[in-house]
Design a protein around this motif. Structure first.
Motif, PDB file in Angstrom:
ATOM      1  N   LEU A   1       0.841  -1.195   0.000  1.00 10.78           N
ATOM      2  CA  LEU A   1       0.000   0.000   0.000  1.00 10.78           C
ATOM      3  C   LEU A   1       0.874   1.242   0.000  1.00 10.78           C
ATOM      4  O   LEU A   1       1.820   1.336   0.790  1.00 10.78           O
ATOM      5  CB  LEU A   1      -0.893   0.013   1.239  1.00 10.78           C
ATOM      6  N   VAL A   2       0.542   2.184  -0.874  1.00 12.06           N
ATOM      7  CA  VAL A   2       1.303   3.430  -0.954  1.00 12.06           C
ATOM      8  C   VAL A   2       0.332   4.599  -0.945  1.00 12.06           C
ATOM      9  O   VAL A   2      -0.490   4.737  -1.866  1.00 12.06           O
ATOM     10  CB  VAL A   2       2.174   3.479  -2.223  1.00 12.06           C
ATOM     11  N   GLU A   3       0.420   5.430   0.094  1.00 11.54           N
ATOM     12  CA  GLU A   3      -0.448   6.602   0.209  1.00 11.54           C
ATOM     13  C   GLU A   3       0.207   7.811  -0.434  1.00 11.54           C
ATOM     14  O   GLU A   3       1.439   7.907  -0.514  1.00 11.54           O
ATOM     15  CB  GLU A   3      -0.744   6.948   1.674  1.00 11.54           C
ATOM     16  N   SER A   4      -0.626   8.757  -0.844  1.00  8.34           N
ATOM     17  CA  SER A   4      -0.151  10.039  -1.340  1.00  8.34           C
ATOM     18  C   SER A   4      -1.271  11.058  -1.171  1.00  8.34           C
ATOM     19  O   SER A   4      -2.426  10.699  -0.899  1.00  8.34           O
ATOM     20  CB  SER A   4       0.266   9.931  -2.813  1.00  8.34           C
ATOM     21  N   GLY A   5      -0.920  12.335  -1.332  1.00  5.07           N
ATOM     22  CA  GLY A   5      -1.923  13.376  -1.333  1.00  5.07           C
ATOM     23  C   GLY A   5      -1.990  14.227  -0.079  1.00  5.07           C
ATOM     24  O   GLY A   5      -2.771  15.173  -0.016  1.00  5.07           O
ATOM     25  N   GLY A   6      -1.194  13.903   0.918  1.00  5.64           N
ATOM     26  CA  GLY A   6      -1.211  14.724   2.119  1.00  5.64           C
ATOM     27  C   GLY A   6      -0.587  16.081   1.882  1.00  5.64           C
ATOM     28  O   GLY A   6      -0.011  16.356   0.820  1.00  5.64           O
ATOM     29  N   GLY A   7      -0.697  16.960   2.888  1.00  8.02           N
ATOM     30  CA  GLY A   7      -0.113  18.281   2.750  1.00  8.02           C
ATOM     31  C   GLY A   7      -0.660  19.237   3.789  1.00  8.02           C
ATOM     32  O   GLY A   7      -1.292  18.829   4.762  1.00  8.02           O
ATOM     33  N   LEU A   8      -0.412  20.512   3.558  1.00  7.10           N
ATOM     34  CA  LEU A   8      -0.853  21.582   4.447  1.00  7.10           C
ATOM     35  C   LEU A   8      -2.025  22.306   3.807  1.00  7.10           C
ATOM     36  O   LEU A   8      -1.962  22.678   2.628  1.00  7.10           O
ATOM     37  CB  LEU A   8       0.300  22.553   4.684  1.00  7.10           C
ATOM     38  N   VAL A   9      -3.078  22.497   4.579  1.00  8.34           N
ATOM     39  CA  VAL A   9      -4.268  23.165   4.068  1.00  8.34           C
ATOM     40  C   VAL A   9      -4.853  24.036   5.170  1.00  8.34           C
ATOM     41  O   VAL A   9      -4.671  23.746   6.368  1.00  8.34           O
ATOM     42  CB  VAL A   9      -5.292  22.111   3.566  1.00  8.34           C
ATOM     43  N   GLN A  10      -5.533  25.098   4.780  1.00 10.76           N
ATOM     44  CA  GLN A  10      -6.208  25.956   5.748  1.00 10.76           C
ATOM     45  C   GLN A  10      -7.503  25.294   6.224  1.00 10.76           C
ATOM     46  O   GLN A  10      -8.124  24.504   5.485  1.00 10.76           O
ATOM     47  CB  GLN A  10      -6.537  27.300   5.116  1.00 10.76           C
TER      48      GLN A  10
END
Length: 121
Positions: free
Chosen positions: A4-13
């Motif tokens: 399993l490989v996750e992606s798409g995280g980050g910083l958001v308001q």
């Protein structure tokens, strides 16, 4: 074996949106449900949502119901977590997992490496 490989995280308001992806591979992936868990610093890993490969059944934690949507693309062996109306308390490392259709950590046997989601106030 399942990878399993996750992606798409980050910083958001706060109030913003993110979409997480989890790409799955393995011979028997269709036998498993796919779940999202999250873990904030100093807290236990917490169930977020789960979806079956073989049906449209989904289940959500009360804290995300109505804001998060769990979906899958069978052709791509990928599950998605669309997160809307994000709150600072959604800040955590989000993990994808494969296992039984459950909200229990112990029912999932395969885990991704996690992706960080940070929601700024």
């Amino acid at each position: 074996q399942v990878q399993l490989v996750e992606s798409g995280g980050g910083l958001v308001q706060a109030g913003g949106s993110l979409r997480l992806s989890c790409a799955a591979s393995g011979r028997t992936i269709s036998n498993y449900a796919m779940a999202w868990f999250r873990q904030a610093p100093g807290k236990e890993r917490e169930f977020v949502a789960s979806i079956k490969w073989s049906s449209t059944n989904t289940v959500y934690a009360d804290s995300v119901k109505g804001r998060f949507t769990d979906s899958r693309d069978n052709a791509k062996n990928t599950v998605y977590l669309q997160m809307n109306s994000l709150k600072p308390e959604d800040t955590a490392v989000y993990y994808c997992a494969a296992g039984g259709f459950s909200n229990l950590y112990r029912d999932y046997h395969y885990w991704g490496q996690g992706t960080q989601v940070t929601v700024a106030s």
